[in-house]
Design an enzyme around this catalytic site. Sequence first.
Site, PDB file in Angstrom:
ATOM      1  CE  LYS A  46      72.166 -21.710  -2.838  1.00  0.00           C
ATOM      2  NZ  LYS A  46      71.759 -21.655  -4.180  1.00  0.00           N
ATOM      3  CD  GLU A  86      57.998 -15.507   3.373  1.00  0.00           C
ATOM      4  OE1 GLU A  86      56.662 -15.421   3.138  1.00  0.00           O
ATOM      5  OE2 GLU A  86      57.912 -15.181   4.801  1.00  0.00           O
ATOM      6  CB  CYS A 116      55.761 -16.341  -5.215  1.00  0.00           C
ATOM      7  SG  CYS A 116      56.032 -14.721  -4.787  1.00  0.00           S
ATOM      8  CD  GLU A 165      54.861 -21.751  -7.539  1.00  0.00           C
ATOM      9  OE1 GLU A 165      55.594 -22.838  -6.885  1.00  0.00           O
ATOM     10  OE2 GLU A 165      54.592 -20.833  -7.104  1.00  0.00           O
TER      11      GLU A 165
HETATM   12  P1  NAD Z   1      63.868 -23.482  -5.661  1.00  0.00           P
HETATM   13  O1  NAD Z   1      63.117 -23.986  -4.639  1.00  0.00           O
HETATM   14  O2  NAD Z   1      64.246 -24.226  -6.932  1.00  0.00           O
HETATM   15  O3  NAD Z   1      65.377 -22.757  -5.426  1.00  0.00           O
HETATM   16  C1  NAD Z   1      65.206 -21.585  -4.231  1.00  0.00           C
HETATM   17  C2  NAD Z   1      66.601 -21.689  -3.588  1.00  0.00           C
HETATM   18  O4  NAD Z   1      67.040 -22.989  -3.055  1.00  0.00           O
HETATM   19  C3  NAD Z   1      67.813 -21.503  -4.659  1.00  0.00           C
HETATM   20  O5  NAD Z   1      68.743 -20.830  -3.930  1.00  0.00           O
HETATM   21  C4  NAD Z   1      68.505 -22.901  -4.682  1.00  0.00           C
HETATM   22  O6  NAD Z   1      69.548 -23.016  -5.332  1.00  0.00           O
HETATM   23  C5  NAD Z   1      68.043 -23.589  -3.342  1.00  0.00           C
HETATM   24  N1  NAD Z   1      68.272 -24.720  -3.084  1.00  0.00           N
HETATM   25  C6  NAD Z   1      67.747 -25.829  -4.032  1.00  0.00           C
HETATM   26  N2  NAD Z   1      67.899 -27.159  -3.549  1.00  0.00           N
HETATM   27  C7  NAD Z   1      68.264 -26.804  -2.344  1.00  0.00           C
HETATM   28  C8  NAD Z   1      68.420 -27.739  -1.155  1.00  0.00           C
HETATM   29  N3  NAD Z   1      68.426 -29.048  -1.308  1.00  0.00           N
HETATM   30  N4  NAD Z   1      68.807 -27.099   0.069  1.00  0.00           N
HETATM   31  C9  NAD Z   1      68.886 -25.744   0.140  1.00  0.00           C
HETATM   32  N5  NAD Z   1      68.634 -24.947  -0.778  1.00  0.00           N
HETATM   33  C10 NAD Z   1      68.448 -25.438  -1.782  1.00  0.00           C
HETATM   34  O7  NAD Z   1      63.050 -22.023  -6.253  1.00  0.00           O
HETATM   35  P2  NAD Z   1      63.338 -21.067  -7.477  1.00  0.00           P
HETATM   36  O8  NAD Z   1      63.169 -21.660  -8.672  1.00  0.00           O
HETATM   37  O9  NAD Z   1      64.351 -20.543  -7.229  1.00  0.00           O
HETATM   38  O10 NAD Z   1      61.929 -20.280  -7.141  1.00  0.00           O
HETATM   39  C11 NAD Z   1      60.840 -20.270  -7.647  1.00  0.00           C
HETATM   40  C12 NAD Z   1      59.940 -20.609  -6.371  1.00  0.00           C
HETATM   41  O11 NAD Z   1      59.923 -19.640  -5.346  1.00  0.00           O
HETATM   42  C13 NAD Z   1      58.335 -20.914  -6.658  1.00  0.00           C
HETATM   43  O12 NAD Z   1      57.788 -22.025  -6.125  1.00  0.00           O
HETATM   44  C14 NAD Z   1      57.717 -19.281  -6.069  1.00  0.00           C
HETATM   45  O13 NAD Z   1      56.571 -19.466  -5.761  1.00  0.00           O
HETATM   46  C15 NAD Z   1      58.698 -19.328  -4.857  1.00  0.00           C
HETATM   47  N6  NAD Z   1      58.635 -18.262  -4.528  1.00  0.00           N
HETATM   48  C16 NAD Z   1      58.078 -17.599  -3.230  1.00  0.00           C
HETATM   49  C17 NAD Z   1      58.116 -16.466  -2.837  1.00  0.00           C
HETATM   50  C18 NAD Z   1      57.263 -15.847  -1.546  1.00  0.00           C
HETATM   51  O14 NAD Z   1      57.528 -14.842  -1.304  1.00  0.00           O
HETATM   52  N7  NAD Z   1      56.392 -16.666  -1.212  1.00  0.00           N
HETATM   53  C19 NAD Z   1      58.762 -15.380  -3.562  1.00  0.00           C
HETATM   54  C20 NAD Z   1      59.518 -15.842  -4.561  1.00  0.00           C
HETATM   55  C21 NAD Z   1      59.519 -17.264  -5.131  1.00  0.00           C
END
Ligand code: NAD
Length: 623
Positions: free
Chosen positions: A300, A381, A415, A513
Amino acid sequence: VERGLHVRIYAPYGPLIPGMGYLIRRLLENTSNDSFLRHSFVENVPEETLLRNPLETTHGSMGGWEHGGAEALGNGRKRGADIAEPEAAHTPTPPHSTPEFHNEPETDFAVAENRERMAEAIARVRAELGRRYPLVINGDEVNTDEVLTRPNPSNAAEIVGVIAAAGPKEAECAIAAARAAFPAWRDTPAGERADILFRTARVLRRRRFELAAWEVLEVGKPWRESDADVAEAVDFLEYYGREMLRLAEPRRRDIPGERNEYFYEPRGVAAIIAPWNFPLAILTGMTSAALVAGNTVIMKPAKQSSIIASRLMQAFQEAGAPEGVLHYLPGPGEVVGPALVEHPDVALIAFTGSKEVGLGIYASAARVVPGQRDIKRVIAELGGKNAIIIDDDADLDEAVPGVLASGYGYTGQKCSACSRVLVLDSIYDAFVGRLAEAARSVKIGPAEDPGTMVGPVVDAGARNRILRYLNIGRQEGNVLVQVDPGPLTDQGYFVPPTIFTDVSPEACIAREEIFGPVLAVIRVKDLDEALAVADSTLYALTGGLYSRSPGHIARARREFRVGNLYINRKITGAQVDRQPFGGFRMSGIGSKAGGPDYLPQFLVPRTVTESTLRRGFAPEVEV
Ligand code: NAD
């Protein structure tokens, strides 16, 4: 020169004080433990050792040798003159002859041919814009009434593609197919599963420029970072393939009369929920780990990067991933996400994304629903609020570009990005003055322009959120530098990269963040206060220290408690195997991606003990 070799002479020129600073820096470099000059003139290291082929010394024993070369390139990755080119996608790799893991070189865009190939790839991808992308469930392409329309973040009028959007019905179908395919995939030898990863890596290498070009246009990632993301995806495939071969060997602890075996099995159906900011690497990493471990996978992707994800799906298919084993299920996270997370037949959820969504998933995965047999395993993560400490003896020639690269790389949307700079009082003014000068020279532009340092942010939602934080920041600190993107703002999702100074550690922009090119500079009295402030957020992902003091460096190693700590270099760009990546506290639960503890999370360990005392002769049977 007489011999026809290139000779470069450095000569300090200009005002006395910076000139002296320059000389001191050269002295420090030449006398450092890792310096070639020191090795040759002081330590009398034999010529054969000094002149050894660097290829022989790049792994394990490399130590500081990389410093002057690869490290100077910014992120420590070795650069190849060119990209490894096509090999047949279907040549099987015999498991026992798998060569040692090496990080995939980044493309050297200083080579004109590489620049041409990237420009051509962007043109080719542009010719394909606007296409429709179906879901892939059990090998079948599935179209839906609901769709996601993806604009180019650098130019929102340009539609990159239209993607089918899965809902609960499609999630149900994919889970049923994944469940049915599980037993056969579980029982497929690990070597065959690993071969699919190695073949997928070859497909990605072959299509490297094209994939990077998709990233440029779909998520607005500049050239070098898009290219590095594709290289990292290859690394994950190569690394987890090897990891599985290692873990597939059962551990035996036999004693006379008793046979003891410890081995791993996959968990079942895995839901992989990925973010858009490393659109290929993170999705590939989580998916390949789950697959090679023997789980069947529903992929997904984030809605902002679903087209790149469809390219990955295609690569896995070309590499021979069986139909029921991998499914491509893009869709709105808040709809298809819960349908996957809450389903009784999903045994494992690997999520990378924001803290808010991750904690929601953690909570709902804990609720047991009728028909559920597994306690769901959640690997999550999450975000960070990462700090770099500038010590009073820091080398500002290194610290200033390091902070900017860490804060502004991919428009602050990593991140690992730096968003807080903690500067010791006595060096504060000097550092801030130079940071301002450097930040003013940052070039903002569309991601497809090779000269762009800061591109757009990913979408209108991200832009609006960052603009809200900029308003808050104006009340919480002083604007040191804000670079106006000008007319680009009307064209795409651009925000002005901004540095605030004199920010309090309690300020909102110092704690939350932001996920954009916004830096909060905080003045601290000494290293004690710096470490305390660094530790004062909920997160523990990355951190950095610029210092020349061995004592301070030793203290930071112990007391700067983050998942990935970087000393005297930028804090982004972790490498698979060399710098396994991930944090703790509110930055996530899960063992570092690209490290030796990652794959076991996707597996269940089992032990079988057999008393062999009275069984008589029994031939050994292969299990
Ligand atoms: P997000 O949490 O908005 O989305 C991540 C994923 O979750 C997407 O595929 C989204 O469609 C899905 N999603 C959204 N709502 C959901 C729900 N209710 N249930 C299940 N899935 C759902 O994050 P983003 O904007 O895609 O990414 C940015 C974030 O990711 C930042 O906070 C960043 O720090 C973090 N990040 C962390 C790492 C790490 O390794 N720690 C790496 C990359 C990004």
